[in-house]
Structures are given as C-alpha cells and as structure tokens.
Design an enzyme around this catalytic site. Sequence first.
Site, mmCIF file in Angstrom:
data_model
loop_
_atom_site.group_PDB
_atom_site.id
_atom_site.type_symbol
_atom_site.label_atom_id
_atom_site.label_comp_id
_atom_site.label_asym_id
_atom_site.label_seq_id
_atom_site.Cartn_x
_atom_site.Cartn_y
_atom_site.Cartn_z
ATOM 1 N N GLU A 1 19.458 50.400 100.960
ATOM 2 C CA GLU A 1 18.498 50.198 101.832
ATOM 3 C C GLU A 1 18.872 50.288 103.416
ATOM 4 O OE1 GLU A 1 15.657 50.907 100.976
ATOM 5 O OE2 GLU A 1 15.893 50.269 98.764
HETATM 6 C C1 LIG Z 1 23.614 50.515 93.465
HETATM 7 C C2 LIG Z 1 23.039 51.551 94.575
HETATM 8 C C3 LIG Z 1 21.694 51.628 94.552
HETATM 9 C C4 LIG Z 1 21.333 52.658 95.402
HETATM 10 N N1 LIG Z 1 19.914 52.972 95.327
HETATM 11 C C5 LIG Z 1 19.215 53.954 95.967
HETATM 12 C C6 LIG Z 1 17.999 54.238 95.949
HETATM 13 O O1 LIG Z 1 17.114 53.823 95.088
HETATM 14 N N2 LIG Z 1 17.594 55.275 96.597
HETATM 15 C C7 LIG Z 1 18.181 56.057 97.547
HETATM 16 O O2 LIG Z 1 18.038 56.752 98.300
HETATM 17 N N3 LIG Z 1 19.522 55.506 97.904
HETATM 18 C C8 LIG Z 1 20.145 54.465 97.240
HETATM 19 N N4 LIG Z 1 21.387 54.162 97.165
HETATM 20 C C9 LIG Z 1 22.112 54.766 98.108
HETATM 21 C C10 LIG Z 1 22.434 53.852 99.529
HETATM 22 O O3 LIG Z 1 21.205 53.767 100.175
HETATM 23 C C11 LIG Z 1 23.503 54.507 100.316
HETATM 24 O O4 LIG Z 1 24.669 54.342 99.632
HETATM 25 C C12 LIG Z 1 23.482 53.759 101.918
HETATM 26 O O5 LIG Z 1 22.611 54.143 102.314
HETATM 27 C C13 LIG Z 1 24.693 54.291 102.581
HETATM 28 O O6 LIG Z 1 25.076 55.805 102.449
HETATM 29 P P1 LIG Z 1 26.468 56.081 101.958
HETATM 30 O O7 LIG Z 1 26.820 55.516 100.688
HETATM 31 O O8 LIG Z 1 26.563 57.732 101.900
HETATM 32 O O9 LIG Z 1 27.443 55.559 102.913
HETATM 33 P P2 LIG Z 1 27.591 56.490 104.414
HETATM 34 O O10 LIG Z 1 26.597 56.928 105.009
HETATM 35 O O11 LIG Z 1 28.832 57.465 104.203
HETATM 36 O O12 LIG Z 1 28.104 55.399 105.307
HETATM 37 C C14 LIG Z 1 29.621 54.631 105.043
HETATM 38 C C15 LIG Z 1 30.089 53.602 106.327
HETATM 39 O O13 LIG Z 1 29.634 54.276 107.454
HETATM 40 C C16 LIG Z 1 28.811 53.746 108.277
HETATM 41 N N5 LIG Z 1 27.965 54.706 109.047
HETATM 42 C C17 LIG Z 1 27.562 55.789 108.782
HETATM 43 N N6 LIG Z 1 26.986 56.419 109.508
HETATM 44 C C18 LIG Z 1 27.095 55.865 110.583
HETATM 45 C C19 LIG Z 1 26.583 55.994 112.237
HETATM 46 N N7 LIG Z 1 25.810 56.840 112.613
HETATM 47 N N8 LIG Z 1 26.831 54.741 112.984
HETATM 48 C C20 LIG Z 1 27.603 53.752 112.682
HETATM 49 N N9 LIG Z 1 27.942 53.470 111.345
HETATM 50 C C21 LIG Z 1 27.613 54.639 110.410
HETATM 51 C C22 LIG Z 1 27.917 52.907 107.253
HETATM 52 O O14 LIG Z 1 27.261 51.929 107.898
HETATM 53 C C23 LIG Z 1 28.943 52.731 106.398
HETATM 54 O O15 LIG Z 1 29.671 51.254 106.606
HETATM 55 C C24 LIG Z 1 22.005 53.069 96.396
HETATM 56 C C25 LIG Z 1 23.265 52.688 96.519
HETATM 57 C C26 LIG Z 1 24.061 51.977 95.523
HETATM 58 C C27 LIG Z 1 25.301 51.960 95.769
#
Ligand SMILES: Cc1cc2nc3c(=O)[nH]c(=O)nc-3n(C[C@H](O)[C@H](O)[C@H](O)COP(=O)(O)OP(=O)(O)OC[C@H]3O[C@@H](n4cnc5c(N)ncnc54)[C@H](O)[C@@H]3O)c2cc1C
Length: 620
Positions: free
Chosen positions: A443
């Site tokens: 989220e």
């Molecule tokens: C168990 C699980 C259930 C999930 N359920 C859903 C779902 O139902 N629907 C859905 O759409 N998604 C879902 N997700 C996805 C989840 O919302 C994303 O994993 C999350 O938004 C982070 O995206 P990412 O994993 O690509 O990490 P990234 O975006 O790659 O982020 C990695 C790190 O970099 C930081 N970061 C990235 N960009 C910036 C920035 N601009 N400024 C500062 N820091 C930054 C982040 O805070 C984080 O610490 C789920 C994930 C999991 C693990």
Amino acid sequence: MSNGLVNTRDMRFILFEQLEVEKLFESEKFADYSKDTVLMMQNESEKLALNVLLPGYTAGDREECHLEDGKVVVPACFHDIYKKYVESGWVCPTKSPEVGGQGMPHVIATSCLEFFVAANFPFVIYPGLINGSAGMIEKYGTEAQKKKYMYRMFSGEWLTTMCLTEPGAGSDVGALKTTARRLPDGRFSITGTKSFISGADHDLTENIIHPVLARIEGDPPGTGGISLFIVPKYRVNDDGALGELNDLYVGNVEHKMGIKGSATCTINFGDNGNCIGELLGKEREGIKVMFNMMNEARIEVGMQALGYASVAFEHAVAYAKERIQGVPVWEMSNPQAKAVPIIQHPDVRRDLLYMKAIVEGIRSLNYFTAYCLDMSHIATNDADKEKWHGLVELLTPLCKAYASDMAFMVCSKAMDVYGGYGYCREYPIEQYLRDCKIATIFEGTNGIQCLDLVGRKLGQRKGANVMTLFGLLNETVAKAKQSDDLKKYGARMEEAVNALVDLTITFAGLGKSPNFLIPVLNASPYLELMGDVLMGHFLLQGAGIAENKLKEIYKEKGADSIDKQQALVHDNQEAAFYAGKIAAAKFFALDALSTVKARCEAIKVGDKMPIEMADESFTI
Ligand SMILES: Cc1cc2nc3c(=O)[nH]c(=O)nc-3n(C[C@H](O)[C@H](O)[C@H](O)COP(=O)(O)OP(=O)(O)OC[C@H]3O[C@@H](n4cnc5c(N)ncnc54)[C@H](O)[C@@H]3O)c2cc1C
C-alpha cells in the site's frame, strides 16, 4: 480477562470514554446505533474472530497457497472461514443497507475489525479489498456496472483485487506499461503484467473482479495519463450470467516471508489480445479514482499493524507472567533466592510498558481517524466537513506508516520477551513478526508515506489541517497542565509539541529554496516524530480521563490513603485498568517525548550527509 487478541476494556475506553462515540448516534445517519448495539456487535465479532478466524491462522501459514493446474488453491480451512465471515455480515458493514451494508459508523466497524485482523490477517486480506473496490464502482460506475459487478462484490459472492504494481512500476505507479486499446463497442483490450497482486486468483469465489490501472494507447506518460478498468476473471453478460474466461492468467504464486495464506501473484492480462475491460470513471482519471481505494486500504494497513501489535503484546504479557526465570535483582547475591516470573524483572517490565503505550496509542490513532471520517460524513456545514476530512487526509500516512513501524517493533520486543522460545515455530510470535512486516511495505512503502506526509499533507489547505491537529495537541497540553498529577508530563508534551510545530514551520519556510531537500531527506524521522507526539497526545488525553475515573473509584471504595489506593489497584480490575492508562502515559511522556526536542533540533541543523556522500563511499 484477556481474550489473547485484544484488550477489550481499552477498546471500550477509547470508544466510549475518550472519543465519546455515543454522540455520533445523535445524528440521523447513525440513529439506529446505541452503546448496547455496539457492545453486541463487538461481542459477535470477538466470537467470530476467536472461534472461526483464529483456528485457521497457523494452519493457513503452514499450508500456504499454491498453483494447481494453473489455478491458485488457498488453505483449505479458509473456505469455511470465508463462508461464515460473509454470512455474519462483515463484508461491508459501513456501507448503506441499499447496497447490502449496515450503515455502521467507521469507528465502530474499525473496532470490530481489530478482532479479525488480530485473529487472522492473511485471511482478512481477501474480503478486506471488497469495500474499497466495490466502493469505487458505487462512486464512479455506471448503473450497468453497478448491476453487473457491485452488488455481487458487496455481498461477498465475488472477491476482488487492486492491480497497480508492475515489475517496473512499484512506488512509481506512473511508470506502468499496461495498455488499453479501444474496441469498437466502447470497451477496451487490456495487455500487460501486474505483479504482487493480493488475491489475484483463488478458489474462494467463482469470479474475481480486478480493478486494473492501465494507459489508453496514445495517452500521455506519468500518472496523469492513467485510466482505471474493471477486468473480470470471467466475463459477465448483460443479464448477469457468467460468460467465458477472460484472457488473463496467474503466472506464479510468490513464496513469501509471511502472510502465506494470502495469495500474492503475478497476473498476465491479454497474452492473446483478448482481455476485455470496461473503463471505470473518466479516462485519464484512474489514479484519482484508485486513490479512493488506496486511502481506505492504507487505513486498513494501520489496522493490520494494530492487530499484530495487540496480539503480540497480549501474548508477551501472558508469557511474562508464567515464565519463571532468574531471581529478583535485589536478591542477586542470595543463593537461596527463588526464581520469579520474568515480569518481575525491571527490563522486561520496561519493555512491556513501552509496548502497552504503543499498542494503546496506535489503537487511539486508528480509532480517532475512523471517527474523523464519520464526523466528516455527518458534518452539517462545509467548514466542519473540510476540517474532519482534512484530519483524515493528514492522519492516513501516520496510521499506515507509524503504526506499522511500531507494530513490527512491538512484535520484535514480544519475541525478546519469549527469549529463544519466541524464535521457534511452536510459539506464535515468530509468525506475528513475519506476517506483520508486510505492513511497512505494501500500500505504498513507509518511505513513500513519509514523503506523502511531508511533501503533500502538511501543505494541504494551506496548512489548515496540520494547524487543526496542533490545536488538538495544545488542548491536551492545557488540560494535563491543570492536573497536579499530570502537569509534569503535560510540560514534556508541551515541549515536544512546540518543537514539532517549530520544525514544521521551518520546513514550510524552506519552500523551493535549495534547502528543500532537508524535508525530503528527513521525511521519515519527521513522520516518526509526529507519530510519537500523537501517541503522547492520545495517552495523556486518556490519562486525564482515567485520573478522574480512578478518583471516583477511590472515593466510592473509601481508599483515602496511598496504601489503600495501591491495595485497591491490585484488587479492583477497573482501578487497575485506569492506573495502567495513567502509568503508560507518564512513562511515554518521560521516555519518548523527552527526546522529541533534541531530534527536531538535529534535523534543523540541515545536515545533508546522506545526500552528499558519494555512492562509492557506501561500500567499497
Ligand atoms: C505481499 C505483498 C502483497 C502486495 N499486494 C499488492 C496488491 O494487492 N496490489 C498491488 O498493486 N501491489 C501489491 N503489492 C506491491 C507493493 O505495493 C509494492 O511492493 C510496493 O508498492 C513497493 O514497490 P516495489 O516492491 O517495486 O519497491 P520499489 O518501488 O522498488 O521501492 C524499493 C525501495 O525504494 C524506495 N523508493 C522507491 N522510490 C522512491 C522515491 N521516489 N523516493 C524515496 N524512496 C523511494 C521505497 O520506499 C523502497 O524502500 C504487494 C506486495 C507484497 C510484497
């Protein structure tokens, strides 16, 4: 008597004594509710949580979800739990009876939800998405869409998802690559891959409705070019009958650290160019529409966090009272000394009191945010509506990020209380710790929530929302300072509030100057500081109420000396409860609030070391 999940006495204290929710029932919207009906509903939800959801918690973890012939199979026991959960009417309690709900105030539904999330959050994720998803169709859908999809979602007949994340678009939703091609009949052909989708496939319901963010061919890049589509697993004919399987399939089920009973999948849309979706809302307004669901989901993540913090704390206290280990510190040199329950050791007591303060603080934060939502719905003029709605906006990232960071810490401390046993699967703490962690990530990661608070929420309505909040904090300070017993702690709170206000004004003053990076760099500590000050506020506010109630009990029972009062607290549950509220507030004020000013001052120095240091210097 603890039910092992939630402190129901504290729940009722916050609802009826602190928030005085009965005032809500004076409004026409909630006129059907009374304290008795609320207590009855809580009783029902507590029973459902303990008797139906809880037994499937560990079973769901051990069994996990898996793929069988391309279909996701969820833990077997989730079927019966889902049936009973739906039958008991917990899918959409806050919705109006016209769409199948009970018109329940959010704050009451939130308190009932606490039982469910504390009992079995991985299960709750499945029905937990319905309210937000069907709610978007209720608000933005056409009549035909409502007829086709919405009612069957609100009734629990069909489950749903939220499809935002893609392999290359996580935090940066605007980078998504899923496309929507116009079809001659006004519908769209969807092509793309969504990753980490909760409940993307399962065998709980015969159909699943996916709200999918995608870009219509030719629309501009970034979030401003994104639209939202309803994409059913099985197509739905105009007469409501199920049609053929849509062109979508689940590629895999993730093997995760926690919430293993919740299916998290990659889902591929339109590999054969035949995945049909319907536009929901207007073109290029997908993010605006989706935010309705995301905001709700963020508050629910705060509840998930609360559930885990609560259940971990309840277990830690029970264990600390039973586990015999070590002699009292004042008898260290006495070889004849008897070992005592570990709750007698000062360090364990300190951890338990800190955990108690945090659990009760985040419970108040979550309930208060839900209460603000209710107030915004019953407000009779625009200014009040804006005020209450503004508080919800401001507090949402705190419910999500502060509560989840703190809940993970509480689960970790609970594991420490259990010692080596906490690290083993025979005890539930390791599962709480594993399951709880996701709350800081999905989220919108907590990092992104902090940026949302500092970059967007502080400035909303020209700072009026945050000023309203500061006004509430100052009221608590003023009240605490009127009490002989609490004024010392009120002074700590005052110092913390002033430091936070000062830092907030400093941030606002930096504006677009080159120093604008200071708030960005310190968004995370800022959110933590605001969270700590909010904890102080709720705890001290509660302590003021508890102080008066305790005085009444002392008077009624003739406890007119310190000795008699201390004895009464050991014998009388109500006295013990109120004394505990006061102790937690005092402890938190001296402990966490005492450091707020120093932490604010440190940020104001304006150090940019993490930015200035060369990437190469992080590690060679
Ligand atoms: C168990 C699980 C259930 C999930 N359920 C859903 C779902 O139902 N629907 C859905 O759409 N998604 C879902 N997700 C996805 C989840 O919302 C994303 O994993 C999350 O938004 C982070 O995206 P990412 O994993 O690509 O990490 P990234 O975006 O790659 O982020 C990695 C790190 O970099 C930081 N970061 C990235 N960009 C910036 C920035 N601009 N400024 C500062 N820091 C930054 C982040 O805070 C984080 O610490 C789920 C994930 C999991 C693990």
